[in-house]
Design an enzyme around this catalytic site. Structure first.
Site, PDB file in Angstrom:
ATOM      1  N   GLY A  23       0.839  -1.206   0.000  1.00  0.00           N
ATOM      2  CA  GLY A  23       0.000   0.000   0.000  1.00  0.00           C
ATOM      3  C   GLY A  23       0.867   1.247   0.000  1.00  0.00           C
ATOM      4  N   ARG A  37      19.700  10.537  -2.663  1.00  0.00           N
ATOM      5  CA  ARG A  37      20.698  11.614  -2.507  1.00  0.00           C
ATOM      6  C   ARG A  37      21.787  11.218  -1.508  1.00  0.00           C
ATOM      7  NH1 ARG A  37      17.255  16.825  -3.835  1.00  0.00           N
ATOM      8  NH2 ARG A  37      17.184  16.459  -6.079  1.00  0.00           N
ATOM      9  N   ARG A  84       1.362  -5.007  -5.684  1.00  0.00           N
ATOM     10  CA  ARG A  84       1.382  -6.239  -4.898  1.00  0.00           C
ATOM     11  C   ARG A  84       1.787  -7.348  -5.865  1.00  0.00           C
ATOM     12  NH1 ARG A  84      -2.583  -3.220  -1.868  1.00  0.00           N
ATOM     13  NH2 ARG A  84      -1.724  -3.113   0.239  1.00  0.00           N
ATOM     14  N   ASP A 115       4.140  -4.347   6.415  1.00  0.00           N
ATOM     15  CA  ASP A 115       4.471  -5.645   6.987  1.00  0.00           C
ATOM     16  C   ASP A 115       4.775  -6.709   5.920  1.00  0.00           C
ATOM     17  OD1 ASP A 115       4.642  -7.183   9.314  1.00  0.00           O
ATOM     18  OD2 ASP A 115       2.700  -8.088   8.851  1.00  0.00           O
ATOM     19  N   THR A 138       3.950   2.767   5.866  1.00  0.00           N
ATOM     20  CA  THR A 138       2.535   2.382   5.902  1.00  0.00           C
ATOM     21  C   THR A 138       1.768   3.402   6.735  1.00  0.00           C
ATOM     22  OG1 THR A 138       0.936   0.798   6.810  1.00  0.00           O
ATOM     23  CG2 THR A 138       3.106   0.765   7.793  1.00  0.00           C
ATOM     24  N   ASP A 140      -0.642   2.720   8.539  1.00  0.00           N
ATOM     25  CA  ASP A 140      -1.273   2.046   9.685  1.00  0.00           C
ATOM     26  C   ASP A 140      -0.479   2.112  10.987  1.00  0.00           C
ATOM     27  OD1 ASP A 140      -3.583   1.221   8.367  1.00  0.00           O
ATOM     28  OD2 ASP A 140      -2.561  -0.521   7.509  1.00  0.00           O
ATOM     29  N   ASP A 142       1.483  -0.003  12.154  1.00  0.00           N
ATOM     30  CA  ASP A 142       1.338  -1.294  12.846  1.00  0.00           C
ATOM     31  C   ASP A 142       2.582  -2.164  12.700  1.00  0.00           C
ATOM     32  OD1 ASP A 142       1.087  -1.683  10.144  1.00  0.00           O
ATOM     33  OD2 ASP A 142      -0.587  -3.092  10.276  1.00  0.00           O
ATOM     34  N   MET A 182      -9.186   3.832   8.176  1.00  0.00           N
ATOM     35  CA  MET A 182      -8.467   2.619   7.764  1.00  0.00           C
ATOM     36  C   MET A 182      -7.884   1.892   8.980  1.00  0.00           C
ATOM     37  SD  MET A 182      -6.762   3.324   4.098  1.00  0.00           S
ATOM     38  CE  MET A 182      -7.746   2.985   2.641  1.00  0.00           C
ATOM     39  N   ARG A 184      -7.268  -2.455   8.985  1.00  0.00           N
ATOM     40  CA  ARG A 184      -7.910  -3.776   8.905  1.00  0.00           C
ATOM     41  C   ARG A 184      -7.638  -4.579  10.166  1.00  0.00           C
ATOM     42  NH1 ARG A 184      -6.411  -4.907   2.979  1.00  0.00           N
ATOM     43  NH2 ARG A 184      -8.019  -3.689   1.980  1.00  0.00           N
ATOM     44  N   GLU A 200     -16.515  10.504  20.644  1.00  0.00           N
ATOM     45  CA  GLU A 200     -17.283   9.979  21.772  1.00  0.00           C
ATOM     46  C   GLU A 200     -16.785   8.588  22.136  1.00  0.00           C
ATOM     47  OE1 GLU A 200     -18.345  12.081  19.656  1.00  0.00           O
ATOM     48  OE2 GLU A 200     -19.247  13.491  21.045  1.00  0.00           O
ATOM     49  N   HIS A 264      -9.918   5.768   0.838  1.00  0.00           N
ATOM     50  CA  HIS A 264      -8.569   6.000   0.315  1.00  0.00           C
ATOM     51  C   HIS A 264      -8.072   7.426   0.427  1.00  0.00           C
ATOM     52  CE1 HIS A 264      -8.852   1.931  -1.196  1.00  0.00           C
ATOM     53  NE2 HIS A 264      -7.560   1.999  -1.386  1.00  0.00           N
ATOM     54  N   GLN A 266      -7.356   8.744   2.921  1.00  0.00           N
ATOM     55  CA  GLN A 266      -6.351   8.676   3.997  1.00  0.00           C
ATOM     56  C   GLN A 266      -4.976   8.260   3.490  1.00  0.00           C
ATOM     57  OE1 GLN A 266      -8.524   6.636   7.613  1.00  0.00           O
ATOM     58  NE2 GLN A 266      -9.585   6.224   5.718  1.00  0.00           N
ATOM     59  N   ARG A 267      -4.928   7.655   2.310  1.00  0.00           N
ATOM     60  CA  ARG A 267      -3.636   7.191   1.791  1.00  0.00           C
ATOM     61  C   ARG A 267      -2.930   8.240   0.938  1.00  0.00           C
ATOM     62  NH1 ARG A 267      -4.203   1.229   0.602  1.00  0.00           N
ATOM     63  NH2 ARG A 267      -3.164   1.610  -1.386  1.00  0.00           N
TER      64      ARG A 267
HETATM   65  P1  ADP Z   1       2.233  -4.104   2.752  1.00  0.00           P
HETATM   66  O1  ADP Z   1       3.677  -4.162   2.463  1.00  0.00           O
HETATM   67  O2  ADP Z   1       1.680  -2.721   2.610  1.00  0.00           O
HETATM   68  O3  ADP Z   1       1.891  -4.792   4.065  1.00  0.00           O
HETATM   69  P2  ADP Z   1       1.210  -6.447   1.329  1.00  0.00           P
HETATM   70  O4  ADP Z   1       0.928  -7.224   2.565  1.00  0.00           O
HETATM   71  O5  ADP Z   1       0.208  -6.492   0.237  1.00  0.00           O
HETATM   72  O6  ADP Z   1       1.461  -4.893   1.605  1.00  0.00           O
HETATM   73  O7  ADP Z   1       2.602  -6.970   0.771  1.00  0.00           O
HETATM   74  C1  ADP Z   1       3.217  -6.331  -0.337  1.00  0.00           C
HETATM   75  C2  ADP Z   1       4.018  -7.330  -1.118  1.00  0.00           C
HETATM   76  O8  ADP Z   1       5.039  -7.881  -0.283  1.00  0.00           O
HETATM   77  C3  ADP Z   1       3.250  -8.546  -1.604  1.00  0.00           C
HETATM   78  O9  ADP Z   1       2.490  -8.286  -2.760  1.00  0.00           O
HETATM   79  C4  ADP Z   1       4.388  -9.495  -1.882  1.00  0.00           C
HETATM   80  O10 ADP Z   1       5.041  -9.141  -3.078  1.00  0.00           O
HETATM   81  C5  ADP Z   1       5.324  -9.210  -0.717  1.00  0.00           C
HETATM   82  N1  ADP Z   1       5.036 -10.160   0.360  1.00  0.00           N
HETATM   83  C6  ADP Z   1       4.035 -10.108   1.268  1.00  0.00           C
HETATM   84  N2  ADP Z   1       4.052 -11.194   2.070  1.00  0.00           N
HETATM   85  C7  ADP Z   1       5.085 -11.958   1.631  1.00  0.00           C
HETATM   86  C8  ADP Z   1       5.616 -13.224   2.025  1.00  0.00           C
HETATM   87  N3  ADP Z   1       5.101 -13.922   3.042  1.00  0.00           N
HETATM   88  N4  ADP Z   1       6.665 -13.710   1.326  1.00  0.00           N
HETATM   89  C9  ADP Z   1       7.214 -13.003   0.333  1.00  0.00           C
HETATM   90  N5  ADP Z   1       6.762 -11.820  -0.106  1.00  0.00           N
HETATM   91  C10 ADP Z   1       5.715 -11.299   0.541  1.00  0.00           C
END
Ligand code: ADP
Length: 334
Positions: A23, A37, A84, A115, A138, A140, A142, A182, A184, A200, A264, A266-267
């Site tokens: 994302g 740079r 992705r 993540d 990200t 999030d 998180d 946002m 999840r 609230e 979206h 927010q992104r």
């Molecule tokens: P974010 O990085 O924002 O959490 P995603 O969870 O969609 O977004 O992951 C982004 C990309 O990272 C995935 O499309 C994939 O290419 C790679 N990725 C995610 N999980 C794995 C995994 N377990 N092993 C290898 N590549 C991964």
């Protein structure tokens, strides 16, 4: 302001590559600028990889110069595009990606993403021996091991602007609004927005939604003369439609609530000053850690200090939301 790491430069690098994945988040552009740079100033070539791992596995990358990253510090999104890429979950495909990088003479890779992207970065580093450094990008917030992520502050600021506007209507029409933000699996945006926006109530993943107790609280607020307007901030949760379902359930308890999904917006948008500074410090530090010979780490921030965290910990541990902050939102409303 963050204090930057002071490292001994042990390794001589010819070229590094940088990509954004998953994302998009406001602040990815200043992070790319900073990586590029910092490297160029140290005499290191920099490849910009298009569309995250999708571009990496087909070698879609081009050398960046200083002008390539001009005029992006203020822009949302990512000039390198993001994607992705399910194929990257396959070890054979990751092996191919490492071979492509080596063919181009690339000694180190900076991955900016959430993540999932950092999981891919960890596996690539572990399996190929390539030097890989991740940056938490990200909205999030998180990610384990860092107090802050690139994009979080901008997303919160954007959501707050919306909430302040919604509150005008809520007050004028004496209405209750459920505002979905946002998140999840995480409630960091909802909590921050709830605190700063004087909500609230906030509803975040990991806490059961009890309609009866929401209705009881709303009735108590009205009895205390707080009027019938209000904002409940709801984190979107794992399955779409949560907030509409909640409105339905409230209706069956004679509580009418309007739903507003921020989605979206927010992104996107220009990164806040905070996110630009964070991204700039993290990007510079990623290059410094690569030059010091580190790999398989994420650069984050803890207590105002730039720090490194093993990617293995980052991807295997989760960052807890402080329940005291959730309670504080509710306490400050009483
Ligand atoms: P974010 O990085 O924002 O959490 P995603 O969870 O969609 O977004 O992951 C982004 C990309 O990272 C995935 O499309 C994939 O290419 C790679 N990725 C995610 N999980 C794995 C995994 N377990 N092993 C290898 N590549 C991964």
């Amino acid at each position: 302001m963050y204090s930057l790491p002071k490292l001994t430069r042990d390794v001589s690098l010819n070229a590094i590559a940088v990509l954004t994945s998953g994302g998009d988040a406001p602040g990815m552009n200043p992070a790319i600028r900073s990586v590029a740079r910092a490297a160029l100033n140290a005499g290191i070539e920099v490849y910009g990889v298009q569309r995250g791992y999708s571009g990496l596995i087909i070698g879609d990358m081009a050398l960046l110069d200083s002008a390539s990253v001009s005029n992006i510090v203020q822009r949302g999104g990512t000039m390198l595009k993001s994607d992705r890429c399910d194929a990257f979950r396959d070890p054979a495909v990751r092996k191919q990606a490492a071979a492509i990088l080596r063919e181009r003479g690339v000694d180190g890779l900076v991955v900016i993403g959430g993540d999932g992207s950092l999981t891919g970065a960890h596996l690539l580093a572990e399996e190929s021996g390539l030097a890989v450094v991740g940056l938490p990008g990200t909205i999030d917030n998180d990610i384990f091991g860092t107090d802050d992520t690139i994009g979080f502050d901008t997303a919160v600021t954007t959501a707050l602007e919306a909430i302040d506007k919604i509150r005008d209507t809520a007050l004028s029409h004496e209405q209750l609004f459920l505002v979905e933000v946002m998140g999840r699996n995480s409630g960091f945006i909802a909590t921050q927005v709830g605190l700063a926006g004087g909500a609230e109530m906030i509803l975040v993943p990991g806490y059961e939604i009890q309609v009866e107790s929401i209705c009881f609280q709303l009735a108590a607020d009205r009895a205390a003369g707080k009027g019938s307007s209000g904002i409940i901030v709801v984190a979107e949760g794992p399955t779409p439609g949560l907030t509409y379902r909640l409105a339905e359930r409230l209706r069956s308890h004679d509580q009418t609530a309007k739903v507003c999904i921020l989605g979206h917006i927010q992104r996107g948008g220009s990164p806040t000053g905070h996110d630009r500074v964070l991204a700039s410090c993290l990007g510079f530090s990623a290059v410094e850690y690569l030059r010091a010979g580190y790999s398989d780490i994420m650069i984050g921030v803890q207590n105002g200090q730039i720090c490194q965290v093993p990617l293995e910990d980052v991807v295997n541990r989760s960052k807890p939301l402080d329940p005291a902050l959730v309670d504080l939102v509710h306490l400050l409303h009483r």
